[in-house]
Design an enzyme around this catalytic site. Structure first.
Site, mmCIF file in Angstrom:
data_model
loop_
_atom_site.group_PDB
_atom_site.id
_atom_site.type_symbol
_atom_site.label_atom_id
_atom_site.label_comp_id
_atom_site.label_asym_id
_atom_site.label_seq_id
_atom_site.Cartn_x
_atom_site.Cartn_y
_atom_site.Cartn_z
ATOM 1 N N SER A 1 0.851 -1.187 0.000
ATOM 2 C CA SER A 1 0.000 0.000 0.000
ATOM 3 C C SER A 1 0.886 1.236 0.000
ATOM 4 O O SER A 1 1.686 1.429 0.912
ATOM 5 C CB SER A 1 -0.868 -0.019 1.260
ATOM 6 O OG SER A 1 -1.092 1.298 1.710
ATOM 7 N N HIS B 1 -1.176 -1.240 -4.502
ATOM 8 C CA HIS B 1 -2.435 -0.774 -3.901
ATOM 9 C C HIS B 1 -2.292 0.709 -3.564
ATOM 10 O O HIS B 1 -1.379 1.098 -2.830
ATOM 11 C CB HIS B 1 -2.702 -1.595 -2.637
ATOM 12 C CG HIS B 1 -3.953 -1.243 -1.900
ATOM 13 N ND1 HIS B 1 -5.182 -1.800 -2.194
ATOM 14 C CD2 HIS B 1 -4.169 -0.395 -0.860
ATOM 15 C CE1 HIS B 1 -6.100 -1.321 -1.364
ATOM 16 N NE2 HIS B 1 -5.511 -0.464 -0.541
ATOM 17 N N ASP C 1 -3.948 4.133 -1.990
ATOM 18 C CA ASP C 1 -4.973 4.579 -1.046
ATOM 19 C C ASP C 1 -5.331 6.039 -1.282
ATOM 20 O O ASP C 1 -4.559 6.938 -0.947
ATOM 21 C CB ASP C 1 -4.479 4.381 0.385
ATOM 22 C CG ASP C 1 -4.486 2.916 0.771
ATOM 23 O OD1 ASP C 1 -5.556 2.278 0.640
ATOM 24 O OD2 ASP C 1 -3.429 2.399 1.178
ATOM 25 N N MET D 1 -7.679 9.105 -0.359
ATOM 26 C CA MET D 1 -8.549 9.577 0.735
ATOM 27 C C MET D 1 -8.867 11.051 0.517
ATOM 28 O O MET D 1 -7.991 11.827 0.123
ATOM 29 C CB MET D 1 -7.845 9.412 2.079
ATOM 30 C CG MET D 1 -7.340 8.012 2.351
ATOM 31 S SD MET D 1 -6.683 7.893 4.024
ATOM 32 C CE MET D 1 -5.848 6.294 3.935
ATOM 33 N N HIS E 1 -7.832 2.096 -4.179
ATOM 34 C CA HIS E 1 -8.809 2.005 -3.084
ATOM 35 C C HIS E 1 -9.355 3.411 -2.825
ATOM 36 O O HIS E 1 -8.649 4.260 -2.270
ATOM 37 C CB HIS E 1 -8.074 1.433 -1.862
ATOM 38 C CG HIS E 1 -8.912 1.289 -0.636
ATOM 39 N ND1 HIS E 1 -8.370 0.957 0.589
ATOM 40 C CD2 HIS E 1 -10.250 1.421 -0.429
ATOM 41 C CE1 HIS E 1 -9.330 0.898 1.495
ATOM 42 N NE2 HIS E 1 -10.477 1.183 0.916
ATOM 43 N N MET F 1 -11.244 5.842 -0.904
ATOM 44 C CA MET F 1 -11.894 6.169 0.372
ATOM 45 C C MET F 1 -12.415 7.599 0.239
ATOM 46 O O MET F 1 -11.905 8.546 0.839
ATOM 47 C CB MET F 1 -10.882 6.024 1.514
ATOM 48 C CG MET F 1 -10.597 4.555 1.818
ATOM 49 S SD MET F 1 -9.115 4.303 2.807
ATOM 50 C CE MET F 1 -7.898 4.220 1.508
ATOM 51 N N MET G 1 -12.220 -4.793 5.029
ATOM 52 C CA MET G 1 -11.325 -3.961 5.840
ATOM 53 C C MET G 1 -11.151 -4.599 7.225
ATOM 54 O O MET G 1 -12.125 -4.970 7.877
ATOM 55 C CB MET G 1 -11.895 -2.551 6.004
ATOM 56 C CG MET G 1 -11.946 -1.723 4.726
ATOM 57 S SD MET G 1 -10.335 -1.435 3.955
ATOM 58 C CE MET G 1 -9.472 -0.504 5.214
ATOM 59 N N GLY H 1 -1.195 1.715 9.992
ATOM 60 C CA GLY H 1 -0.647 1.473 11.323
ATOM 61 C C GLY H 1 -1.659 1.165 12.408
ATOM 62 O O GLY H 1 -1.341 1.240 13.587
ATOM 63 N N ASP I 1 -7.328 -5.602 4.088
ATOM 64 C CA ASP I 1 -6.535 -4.368 4.165
ATOM 65 C C ASP I 1 -6.612 -3.823 5.585
ATOM 66 O O ASP I 1 -7.704 -3.530 6.084
ATOM 67 C CB ASP I 1 -7.125 -3.361 3.162
ATOM 68 C CG ASP I 1 -6.327 -2.073 3.052
ATOM 69 O OD1 ASP I 1 -5.331 -1.903 3.764
ATOM 70 O OD2 ASP I 1 -6.748 -1.227 2.229
ATOM 71 N N SER J 1 2.474 -0.811 6.838
ATOM 72 C CA SER J 1 3.533 -0.748 7.863
ATOM 73 C C SER J 1 4.505 -1.928 7.810
ATOM 74 O O SER J 1 5.715 -1.732 7.978
ATOM 75 C CB SER J 1 2.910 -0.721 9.257
ATOM 76 O OG SER J 1 1.947 0.280 9.338
HETATM 77 C C1 DX5 Z 1 -6.102 2.143 5.505
HETATM 78 C C2 DX5 Z 1 -5.555 1.842 4.125
HETATM 79 C C3 DX5 Z 1 -4.530 0.773 4.096
HETATM 80 C C4 DX5 Z 1 -3.306 1.048 4.895
HETATM 81 C C5 DX5 Z 1 -2.756 -0.226 5.419
HETATM 82 O O1 DX5 Z 1 -7.233 2.945 5.414
HETATM 83 O O2 DX5 Z 1 -6.599 1.442 3.253
HETATM 84 O O3 DX5 Z 1 -4.209 0.372 2.773
HETATM 85 O O4 DX5 Z 1 -2.311 1.710 4.200
HETATM 86 O O5 DX5 Z 1 -1.717 0.085 6.266
HETATM 87 P P1 DX5 Z 1 -1.248 -0.900 7.425
HETATM 88 O O6 DX5 Z 1 -0.729 -2.127 6.763
HETATM 89 O O7 DX5 Z 1 -0.194 -0.114 8.114
HETATM 90 O O8 DX5 Z 1 -2.455 -1.178 8.293
HETATM 91 ZN ZN ZN Z 2 -6.230 0.486 1.225
#
Ligand code: DX5
Ligand code: ZN
Length: 242
Positions: free
Chosen positions: A19, A44, A46, A48, A77, A79, A148, A156, A182, A205
């Site tokens: 990610s 992947h 993210d 947001m 992804h 969000m 999720m 994290g 995820d 992480s």
């Molecule tokens: C959280 C994201 C994840 C995130 C995962 O909202 O969608 O993709 O980066 O990070 P870790 O592996 O640190 O939980």
């Molecule tokens: Zn994600």
């Protein structure tokens, strides 16, 4: 290219998907090369919006920048509160799969169908508190379900095992559906997720907080292999809890 890349994603599975949330954004080209050398085959991303989730990340310019530096499928992804507003621009930027949140839309089946009409693969995501029943109407229109294991928004966070029950239920009801997890995936949680039937494991992480991406991915891959479902020829059938 985009629908064809669904085959590349399926072929990669079971697989770790880095990610790009905690990577070095000052050196995206270098990060992509390092991840590919480390064994990653799908990325992947993210996205947001500071509205659907309280955090903000990046959008089309980063997706198109990454697209110029890799042939790996880009699994985006979303969000964001209005996935349909940005689905077209994301496809133009080079996304191969767009995953929207079922909590963000009024009609998930319609949202999925309209994204698919853009020529990309479609995923639907649900947060830990959202029941599986919310997916019923849209499952026929999606290529993947993203379960999720943390509340969407931040890397994290601690793994929520409610995701394992959802994966098991989906896997037993839909043997061929692509399943992704995820949030909070590391060397201890990835095995149970695989044993529950998951195909694609998003990891932030547990890769980016380690210096050696190759060692991190190979540790995770080992756990995937040793916890495969009973019909997986690569598995030694350790199952959940081992
Ligand atoms: C959280 C994201 C994840 C995130 C995962 O909202 O969608 O993709 O980066 O990070 P870790 O592996 O640190 O939980
Ligand atoms: Zn994600």
């Amino acid at each position: 290219m985009a629908r064809a890349s669904l085959e590349a994603i399926r072929d990669a599975a079971p697989a770790v998907l880095p990610s790009l949330l905690l990577c070095d954004f000052g050196d995206l080209k270098g990060e992509v090369a390092k991840l590919h050398d480390a064994g990653a085959r799908v990325l992947h991303l993210d996205v947001m919006d500071g509205h659907f989730v309280p955090n903000m990340t990046y959008a089309m310019p980063i997706v198109s920048g990454l697209r110029r530096h890799t042939d790996m499928p880009l699994d985006v992804h979303l969000m964001i509160s209005d996935p349909l507003k940005y689905a077209g621009p994301m496809v133009d930027a080079g996304a191969d799969m767009l995953t929207f949140h079922v909590e963000a839309v009024r009609d998930a089946a319609e949202t999925a169908a309209r994204i698919r009409d853009l020529g990309v693969s479609v995923g639907v995501a649900l947060n830990p508190e959202t029941p599986l029943g919310s997916l019923r109407e849209c499952l026929a229109n999606v290529d993947m379900v993203l379960v999720m294991s943390v509340e969407a928004g931040f890397g994290g966070q601690k793994f929520n095992p409610i995701a394992l029950e959802k994966l098991q239920t989906l896997r037993s009801e839909f043997p061929d559906l692509l399943l992704q997890i995820d949030g909070g995936i590391d060397a201890t949680t990835i095995g149970p997720a695989r044993a529950a039937g998951c195909d694609l494991f998003v990891v932030g992480s547990a890769i980016f907080k380690k210096g050696d991406y190759k060692a991190a991915i190979s540790t995770l891959d080992d756990q995937i292999r040793s916890h495969g479902p009973p019909n997986d020829p690569d598995s030694n059938d350790l199952g959940v809890g081992n």
